[in-house]
Design a protein around this motif. Structure first.
Motif, mmCIF file in Angstrom:
data_model
loop_
_atom_site.group_PDB
_atom_site.id
_atom_site.type_symbol
_atom_site.label_atom_id
_atom_site.label_comp_id
_atom_site.label_asym_id
_atom_site.label_seq_id
_atom_site.Cartn_x
_atom_site.Cartn_y
_atom_site.Cartn_z
ATOM 1 N N TYR A 128 0.787 -1.233 0.000
ATOM 2 C CA TYR A 128 0.000 0.000 0.000
ATOM 3 C C TYR A 128 0.819 1.283 0.000
ATOM 4 O O TYR A 128 0.256 2.358 -0.193
ATOM 5 C CB TYR A 128 -0.963 -0.005 1.194
ATOM 6 N N ILE A 129 2.150 1.190 0.204
ATOM 7 C CA ILE A 129 2.972 2.403 0.192
ATOM 8 C C ILE A 129 4.118 2.271 -0.803
ATOM 9 O O ILE A 129 4.197 3.009 -1.780
ATOM 10 C CB ILE A 129 3.528 2.723 1.608
ATOM 11 N N LEU A 130 4.988 1.311 -0.556
ATOM 12 C CA LEU A 130 6.227 1.256 -1.331
ATOM 13 C C LEU A 130 6.003 0.944 -2.806
ATOM 14 O O LEU A 130 6.375 1.741 -3.678
ATOM 15 C CB LEU A 130 7.164 0.206 -0.726
ATOM 16 N N GLN A 131 5.419 -0.210 -3.094
ATOM 17 C CA GLN A 131 5.347 -0.649 -4.491
ATOM 18 C C GLN A 131 4.472 0.249 -5.384
ATOM 19 O O GLN A 131 4.857 0.532 -6.514
ATOM 20 C CB GLN A 131 4.869 -2.109 -4.557
ATOM 21 N N PRO A 132 3.331 0.716 -4.892
ATOM 22 C CA PRO A 132 2.521 1.554 -5.784
ATOM 23 C C PRO A 132 3.132 2.934 -6.063
ATOM 24 O O PRO A 132 2.882 3.524 -7.119
ATOM 25 C CB PRO A 132 1.193 1.709 -5.026
ATOM 26 N N PHE A 133 3.927 3.468 -5.124
ATOM 27 C CA PHE A 133 4.298 4.885 -5.221
ATOM 28 C C PHE A 133 5.796 5.173 -5.206
ATOM 29 O O PHE A 133 6.200 6.296 -5.473
ATOM 30 C CB PHE A 133 3.644 5.663 -4.063
ATOM 31 N N CYS A 134 6.642 4.194 -4.898
ATOM 32 C CA CYS A 134 8.062 4.482 -4.699
ATOM 33 C C CYS A 134 8.734 5.048 -5.947
ATOM 34 O O CYS A 134 9.634 5.879 -5.851
ATOM 35 C CB CYS A 134 8.795 3.226 -4.229
ATOM 36 N N HIS A 135 8.308 4.610 -7.127
ATOM 37 C CA HIS A 135 8.968 5.083 -8.347
ATOM 38 C C HIS A 135 8.792 6.588 -8.558
ATOM 39 O O HIS A 135 9.611 7.221 -9.226
ATOM 40 C CB HIS A 135 8.464 4.314 -9.572
ATOM 41 N N TYR A 136 7.730 7.161 -7.977
ATOM 42 C CA TYR A 136 7.569 8.615 -8.067
ATOM 43 C C TYR A 136 8.683 9.322 -7.297
ATOM 44 O O TYR A 136 9.093 10.436 -7.650
ATOM 45 C CB TYR A 136 6.222 9.045 -7.480
ATOM 46 N N LEU A 137 9.174 8.672 -6.257
ATOM 47 C CA LEU A 137 10.214 9.251 -5.419
ATOM 48 C C LEU A 137 11.602 8.977 -5.974
ATOM 49 O O LEU A 137 12.458 9.862 -6.006
ATOM 50 C CB LEU A 137 10.107 8.674 -3.999
ATOM 51 N N THR A 138 11.829 7.744 -6.439
ATOM 52 C CA THR A 138 13.188 7.319 -6.814
ATOM 53 C C THR A 138 13.518 7.535 -8.281
ATOM 54 O O THR A 138 14.695 7.555 -8.657
ATOM 55 C CB THR A 138 13.371 5.826 -6.503
ATOM 56 N N GLY A 139 12.499 7.654 -9.109
ATOM 57 C CA GLY A 139 12.745 7.779 -10.539
ATOM 58 C C GLY A 139 13.051 6.463 -11.212
ATOM 59 O O GLY A 139 13.510 6.432 -12.361
ATOM 60 N N TYR A 140 12.787 5.343 -10.517
ATOM 61 C CA TYR A 140 13.027 4.029 -11.110
ATOM 62 C C TYR A 140 12.092 3.820 -12.301
ATOM 63 O O TYR A 140 10.882 3.934 -12.188
ATOM 64 C CB TYR A 140 12.794 2.937 -10.058
ATOM 65 N N GLU A 141 12.678 3.524 -13.444
ATOM 66 C CA GLU A 141 11.907 3.428 -14.680
ATOM 67 C C GLU A 141 11.241 2.075 -14.863
ATOM 68 O O GLU A 141 10.342 1.917 -15.691
ATOM 69 C CB GLU A 141 12.800 3.738 -15.879
ATOM 70 N N GLY A 142 11.690 1.073 -14.135
ATOM 71 C CA GLY A 142 11.068 -0.240 -14.213
ATOM 72 C C GLY A 142 11.524 -1.050 -15.408
ATOM 73 O O GLY A 142 12.342 -0.598 -16.224
ATOM 74 N N LYS A 143 10.973 -2.260 -15.501
ATOM 75 C CA LYS A 143 11.286 -3.148 -16.617
ATOM 76 C C LYS A 143 9.999 -3.719 -17.186
ATOM 77 O O LYS A 143 9.192 -4.274 -16.442
ATOM 78 C CB LYS A 143 12.202 -4.289 -16.155
#
Length: 619
Positions: free
Chosen positions: A117-132
């Motif tokens: 409910y916190i890390l996985q849905p929203f963390c990329h907004y903070l870290t800029g992780y582009e994903g795969k």
């Protein structure tokens, strides 16, 4: 509580749940009052050991879920281990007759709740992780991992004339952005850093690691706190999603987790903590029960309690409450089947290995089932000395060599020791030099050797092994990490003496490593296990937290070098460590029928202290 009021409450609860009224009638007044507690008043349920809190949480959660009306908001019931979460899930389904789908509610571990409910849905907004491939989920890395890719995030720090590489998994930041090491050793090193550029590089490598989509468990709390503070709308939305959060085993909350809950409480979430602060034994995770106690008091939680212990008989309850200094009256409801439930044994070097057999005799004499009885200790070395000697075929190669040299060089050597030394050395040398191709009936003699020739070779090596024995250095027991280089230096010239087709020394040396998980354990501990006959589960205090056992043998370390493992650490006197007291409390509150403490030989004053707690000395 008046009987009429209690019956009225239980009839109301029974109408909502899948359990019989007769079973509900067995609930105590305290349990009934808590189950009926109003959810909109944040609370702390102070539960003594064996209070039936898991059953109460299960009934309470099932009852509230049954009454729940909002469709897009729910109750989160969180705890701290997968096994505890599974048990809570089972209880809620049992009492509530709910299906496998619990939406909009959540029942699971605190970590999984944060992840979902916190890390996985929203963390990329903070870290800029582009994903795969469109997946922006963070990937968890164990702090013990030695994966090769981690070298990309290592910080090399030059200090005291040498370079010290610091892996990105060895440190973390708390919710206040303070730097910490994963253990005391690395933490001390990091706190001693004074060069600003070193501290800056540690943070840059951690950010680089996270931006690549990786996190450790401690990183999760740090990032979640940053997320909630940087985006206040998340606090508001999460509080709307979970207007009620029930925290089981609240004594295990870290300060970072408390801060996350407090941000939600400020946005309307009602919190309900359940636990026993005296059972907080996770200081290594920066868990401080006083922080939790202060938070409960400062936020004005309604405090309720469960003061009936359905696990232990009264003498054991009395001892555990004295250990922790509790003045509250706790009533033990288990039957007393031993004439003396709380027993004190004293051991010396000769009788230490007899403790498991003494425990077995005690259990048999009192008609208990030994399958649910456990030997406990604080410290790996004490546990290692009490566990059954390994099967001779399961030792690692360095262990085989250590036992061989010990058997040959021990002061009072007999024929059995000589045969053991030849067997263990023969097996180790055959495995290392000849790929295990040897005659097991003749000390693993390889095909290229005559039996007598092989035995003479082994004898010659054993006679030279005195330079490695006894396993001490500067009058201190030597650990595997320090002994392995000495072993390599001893074995290298021997390789030139071997005949036939042997494995190259360069390949062999790679196989000579500290046995798994034992690098900081003394070498002599492996040898001292000989003669121990132990059919009991023998483990740490941490591993039995939350369990109910028939009998416990709690073994004190022989000296005060073990942190919290020596009986003297269990008294509230002098400059004592509160966590050491809590270790003893957790261990002593596990058994139903028998609690035995084994200590080294006691002075009269020490004996008197243990007797004052309620222990009865036995020969």
């Amino acid at each position: 509580m008046l009987k009429s009021k209690k019956y009225k409450l239980l009839y109301k609860i029974n109408a909502s749940l899948n359990c019989s009224l007769d079973d509900l009638m067995k609930l105590s007044d305290e349990q009934t009052e808590y189950i009926n507690h109003y959810l909109k008043h944040s609370s702390f349920l102070k539960a003594c050991p064996g209070s039936g809190k898991t059953e109460v949480i299960g009934i309470k959660s099932a009852y509230e879920i049954h009454k729940w009306q909002p469709r897009n908001a729910g109750i989160a019931v969180v705890t701290f281990t997968i096994s505890a979460a599974k048990e809570l899930n089972n209880r809620v389904r049992k009492f509530g007759a709910v299906s496998s789908e619990t939406f909009p509610h959540f029942i699971g571990t605190f970590d999984s709740w944060i992840h979902n409910y916190i890390l996985q849905p929203f963390c990329h907004y903070l870290t800029g992780y582009e994903g795969k491939d469109g997946d922006k989920s963070m990937r968890l890395v164990d702090v013990e991992s030695s994966a090769g890719f981690l070298s990309n995030y290592t910080t090399n720090i030059f200090k005291d004339g040498q370079t010290r590489p610091v892996k990105v998994t060895e440190y973390y930041y708390d919710y206040q952005n303070n730097l910490h090491g994963q253990d005391d050793r690395i933490d001390g090193f990091l706190q001693s850093l004074t060069v600003a550029n070193d501290i800056k590089n540690l943070r840059l490598n951690k950010k680089k690691f996270i931006k690549a989509g990786f996190v450790t468990y401690p990183d999760v709390e740090w990032l979640s706190n940053i997320l909630l503070n940087k985006f206040p709308i998340l606090q508001e939305k999460l509080a709307q999603r979970f207007p009620v959060i029930i925290v089981d085993e609240c004594q295990d909350l870290s300060q970072g987790q408390i801060n996350i809950l407090e941000l939600l409480r400020q946005n309307g979430t009602n919190l309900h903590f359940i636990g026993d602060l005296n059972q907080s034994i996770y200081e290594f995770r920066k868990v401080n029960p006083q922080d939790i106690a202060d938070y409960i008091q400062n936020t004005g939680f309604v405090v309720r309690q469960l003061s009936n212990n359905y696990r232990s008989c009264q003498p054991i309850v009395n001892v555990t409450e004295k250990i922790i200094g509790n003045q509250q009256v706790i009533v033990g409801h288990e039957n007393q089947i031993c004439q003396q439930p709380c027993v004190l044994w004293q051991y010396n070097e000769q009788t230490f290995t007899q403790l498991p057999q003494m425990f077995e005799d005690f259990i048999s004499a009192n008609g208990m089932d030994k399958r649910n009885s456990v030997i406990l200790a604080r410290g790996k070395s004490t546990i290692a000395n009490l566990r059954t000697q390994k099967d001779k075929y399961s030792y690692s190669k360095p262990e085989l060599l250590a036992i061989a040299f010990h058997s040959w060089n021990k002061p009072e050597r007999n024929t059995e020791d000589i045969n053991s030394a030849l067997f263990y050395l023969g097996r180790a040398l055959c495995l290392l030099a000849f790929g295990g191709q040897g005659d097991s009936r003749n000390q693993y003699c390889p095909d290229d050797y005559e039996h007598v020739e092989w035995r003479l070779l082994l004898k010659g090596i054993l006679e030279r092994s005195h330079i490695l024995y006894p396993y001490t250095e500067n009058d201190q027991a030597i650990t595997w990490t320090k002994w392995i280089p000495k072993l390599k230096a001893f074995l290298q010239p021997i390789w030139a003496e071997l005949t036939g087709k042997t494995i190259e020394w360069a390949d062999v040396v790679q196989k000579l490593k500290s046995p798994g998980g034992m690098k900081d354990i003394a070498v002599k501990e492996t040898c001292s296990q000989a003669g121990v006959k132990n059919s009991f589960r023998t483990t740490t205090i941490h591993s039995v937290k939350g369990e109910t056992l028939n009998a416990v043998l709690l073994v004190s370390h022989p000296n005060k070098q073990s942190r919290g493992g020596h009986f003297s650490h269990w008294f509230m006197e002098g400059n004592y460590d509160p966590e050491h007291i809590r270790f003893a409390y957790v261990a002593m509150s596990r058994p139903k029928y028998a609690l035995i403490v084994a200590t080294p030989k006691l002075k009269n004053a020490e004996l008197a202290k243990l007797q004052a707690l309620g222990f009865v000395p036995q020969p």
